[in-house]
Design an enzyme around this catalytic site. Structure first.
Site, mmCIF file in Angstrom:
data_model
loop_
_atom_site.group_PDB
_atom_site.id
_atom_site.type_symbol
_atom_site.label_atom_id
_atom_site.label_comp_id
_atom_site.label_asym_id
_atom_site.label_seq_id
_atom_site.Cartn_x
_atom_site.Cartn_y
_atom_site.Cartn_z
ATOM 1 N N CYS A 193 0.817 -1.225 0.000
ATOM 2 C CA CYS A 193 0.000 0.000 0.000
ATOM 3 C C CYS A 193 0.849 1.274 0.000
ATOM 4 C CB CYS A 193 -0.948 -0.009 1.187
ATOM 5 S SG CYS A 193 -2.026 -1.442 1.232
ATOM 6 N N HIS B 293 -3.263 7.330 2.264
ATOM 7 C CA HIS B 293 -3.682 6.009 1.795
ATOM 8 C C HIS B 293 -5.092 5.739 2.299
ATOM 9 C CE1 HIS B 293 -3.949 1.859 0.923
ATOM 10 N NE2 HIS B 293 -3.745 1.437 2.160
ATOM 11 N N ASN C 156 -10.062 -0.192 -0.163
ATOM 12 C CA ASN C 156 -8.599 -0.090 -0.157
ATOM 13 C C ASN C 156 -8.064 -0.686 -1.462
ATOM 14 O OD1 ASN C 156 -5.865 -0.313 0.269
ATOM 15 N ND2 ASN C 156 -6.030 -1.237 2.306
HETATM 16 N N1 ACO Z 1 -18.678 -8.300 9.042
HETATM 17 C C1 ACO Z 1 -19.247 -8.521 10.237
HETATM 18 N N2 ACO Z 1 -18.521 -8.782 11.343
HETATM 19 C C2 ACO Z 1 -17.188 -8.840 11.207
HETATM 20 C C3 ACO Z 1 -16.535 -8.630 9.972
HETATM 21 C C4 ACO Z 1 -17.344 -8.344 8.868
HETATM 22 N N3 ACO Z 1 -16.829 -8.127 7.630
HETATM 23 N N4 ACO Z 1 -15.212 -8.744 10.154
HETATM 24 C C5 ACO Z 1 -15.014 -9.004 11.459
HETATM 25 N N5 ACO Z 1 -16.211 -9.073 12.095
HETATM 26 C C6 ACO Z 1 -16.458 -9.327 13.503
HETATM 27 C C7 ACO Z 1 -15.363 -10.111 14.164
HETATM 28 O O1 ACO Z 1 -15.553 -11.489 13.942
HETATM 29 C C8 ACO Z 1 -15.516 -9.717 15.602
HETATM 30 O O2 ACO Z 1 -16.577 -10.467 16.151
HETATM 31 P P1 ACO Z 1 -16.497 -11.008 17.656
HETATM 32 O O3 ACO Z 1 -16.422 -9.778 18.504
HETATM 33 O O4 ACO Z 1 -17.777 -11.772 17.803
HETATM 34 O O5 ACO Z 1 -15.266 -11.835 17.713
HETATM 35 C C9 ACO Z 1 -15.977 -8.262 15.526
HETATM 36 O O6 ACO Z 1 -16.469 -8.073 14.200
HETATM 37 C C10 ACO Z 1 -14.887 -7.260 15.795
HETATM 38 O O7 ACO Z 1 -13.733 -7.611 15.054
HETATM 39 P P2 ACO Z 1 -12.426 -6.776 15.167
HETATM 40 O O8 ACO Z 1 -11.359 -7.415 14.323
HETATM 41 O O9 ACO Z 1 -12.118 -6.480 16.588
HETATM 42 O O10 ACO Z 1 -12.884 -5.404 14.475
HETATM 43 P P3 ACO Z 1 -12.094 -4.073 14.360
HETATM 44 O O11 ACO Z 1 -12.874 -2.970 14.953
HETATM 45 O O12 ACO Z 1 -10.643 -4.210 14.756
HETATM 46 O O13 ACO Z 1 -12.136 -3.834 12.792
HETATM 47 C C11 ACO Z 1 -10.734 -3.957 10.867
HETATM 48 C C12 ACO Z 1 -11.480 -4.747 11.918
HETATM 49 C C13 ACO Z 1 -11.724 -3.126 10.077
HETATM 50 C C14 ACO Z 1 -10.015 -4.931 9.920
HETATM 51 C C15 ACO Z 1 -9.717 -3.047 11.563
HETATM 52 O O14 ACO Z 1 -8.927 -3.776 12.462
HETATM 53 C C16 ACO Z 1 -8.835 -2.331 10.584
HETATM 54 O O15 ACO Z 1 -9.288 -1.517 9.813
HETATM 55 N N6 ACO Z 1 -7.535 -2.603 10.637
HETATM 56 C C17 ACO Z 1 -6.616 -1.988 9.703
HETATM 57 C C18 ACO Z 1 -6.484 -2.926 8.597
HETATM 58 C C19 ACO Z 1 -6.344 -2.273 7.277
HETATM 59 O O16 ACO Z 1 -6.793 -1.187 7.025
HETATM 60 N N7 ACO Z 1 -5.720 -3.019 6.419
HETATM 61 C C20 ACO Z 1 -5.585 -2.618 5.100
HETATM 62 C C21 ACO Z 1 -4.312 -3.076 4.549
HETATM 63 S S1 ACO Z 1 -2.977 -2.365 5.357
HETATM 64 C C22 ACO Z 1 -3.050 -0.879 4.988
HETATM 65 O O17 ACO Z 1 -3.528 -0.548 3.959
HETATM 66 C C23 ACO Z 1 -2.547 0.018 5.989
#
Ligand code: ACO
Length: 325
Positions: free
Chosen positions: A119, A252, A282
């Site tokens: 990215c 980004h 993304n």
């Molecule tokens: N739909 C519904 N529920 C979901 C989904 C989904 N698509 N994905 C996860 N969940 C659930 C999980 O199973 C979890 O359930 P549980 O509490 O029963 O176990 C709950 O939602 C919370 O999950 P978390 O992983 O804690 O959610 P979080 O608030 O951390 O959000 C996310 C996850 C969006 C991936 C976040 O961590 C994030 O944005 N991280 C950065 C990652 C990123 O942007 N990566 C891109 C590539 S790297 C870059 O470009 C920088």
């Protein structure tokens, strides 16, 4: 006379097939995977993404974006003596997508190569092109970010497959006596390889290892917000500028919460931040040039303004470019 590089045209392209969160949720439900528009919007700010059809490659998306950028710059492909494509989803293992793009543009003879920094790829590619122009190795560069990330997604893994999309963005960067790019700042820390990767590789006629994207979302989130602030401060210091000098932030586009957190740390109101994550998800290396082109064409970014571009991605890699348009 000191030589600088300056952006003279921007362009972008997304494939026509658009999936809203509801469309994707319905498609995933049919495979027994549960998600919802509410969850995706609340956690990420993403509302839509575009997916390329089968048989459409990064070079095809890059070609559209490159033509748009060339037209905006008033240049033809024959004027270009350097092509750098940032991509983690190349058409082939080799040759580079940049060489394939060069051929599709009908140009030949200039240097062409890919940069792979996930990215952060466009920030890396722009920094390399700037350095090559300033030392006189190139005069007119096409710098492109192009991805078909949909090909890497595991549609059984709802924690990743809702986040990404396909697209391309490009700029024409030319030698100039007036400063355009004011400073660049690049970093990597390879000990974080495992938190965001596609570990498979080609060996002996087979794919060994998992060819689908793996991510520890929370670890990525924590790292991203820290290094984006560091990169912004470092590039400003190199240019002898402060946050107050930034007219526009082009970060980004991974997650709206990461973007808002960066803006808060830099004390920038959100009306100075280009946000396209809702439109495209993304798109990895394509996200920054897509957002830049969107900002330019919508009038959000005006000629003469100072923009801070910054990215973070797998590797881990991160960096920033400060420039005057
Ligand atoms: N739909 C519904 N529920 C979901 C989904 C989904 N698509 N994905 C996860 N969940 C659930 C999980 O199973 C979890 O359930 P549980 O509490 O029963 O176990 C709950 O939602 C919370 O999950 P978390 O992983 O804690 O959610 P979080 O608030 O951390 O959000 C996310 C996850 C969006 C991936 C976040 O961590 C994030 O944005 N991280 C950065 C990652 C990123 O942007 N990566 C891109 C590539 S790297 C870059 O470009 C920088």
């Amino acid at each position: 006379m000191r030589l600088f590089s300056r952006i003279t045209g921007t362009g972008s392209y997304v494939p026509p097939r658009r999936l809203t969160n509801a469309d994707l949720a319905a498609q995933l439900a049919a495979q027994g995977v549960e998600t919802s528009d509410e969850w995706i919007v609340e956690r990420t700010g993403i509302r839509n993404r575009h997916f390329a059809d089968d048989g459409v490659f990064s070079s095809d998306l890059a070609l559209h974006a490159a033509r748009n950028a060339l037209e905006a710059a008033g240049r033809t492909a024959q004027d270009i003596d350097l092509i750098i494509v940032a991509t983690s989803t190349p058409d082939m293992v080799f040759p580079s997508t940049a060489c394939i793009l060069q051929s599709k543009l009908g140009a030949a003879g200039g240097a062409a190569f890919d940069v792979q920094a996930v990215c952060s790829g466009f920030i890396y590619a722009l920094s390399v092109a700037d350095a090559m122009i300033r030392v006189g190795s190139a005069t007119k560069a096409l710098v492109v970010g192009a991805e078909v990330f949909s090909r890497l997604l595991d549609f059984q893994d709802r924690t990743t497959c809702v986040l990404f999309g396909d697209g391309a963005g490009a700029v024409v960067l030319e030698a100039s006596e007036q400063p355009g790019i004011l400073a660049t700042d690049l970093h990597a820390d390879g000990k974080h390889v495992g938190i965001l990767c596609t570990p498979g590789h080609v060996a002996n006629g087979h794919i060994l290892g998992d060819p689908l994207l793996k991510m520890d979302g929370q670890a990525v989130f924590k790292l991203a917000v820290g290094v984006l602030e560091d990169a912004a401060r470092a590039v400003l210091a190199k240019a002898g500028k402060t946050e107050a000098d930034i007219d526009c932030l082009v970060p980004h586009q991974a997650n709206l919460r990461i973007i808002q957190s960066t803006a808060r740390k830099l004390k920038m109101p959100m009306d100075k931040v280009v946000v396209t994550v809702d439109l495209h998800g993304n798109t990895s290396a394509a996200s920054i040039p897509l957002a830049l082109d969107h900002g330019v064409r919508s009038g959000r970014i005006q000629a003469g303004q100072t923009a801070l571009l910054e990215g973070v991605g797998g590797g881990f890699t991160w960096g920033a470019v400060l420039l005057t348009l």
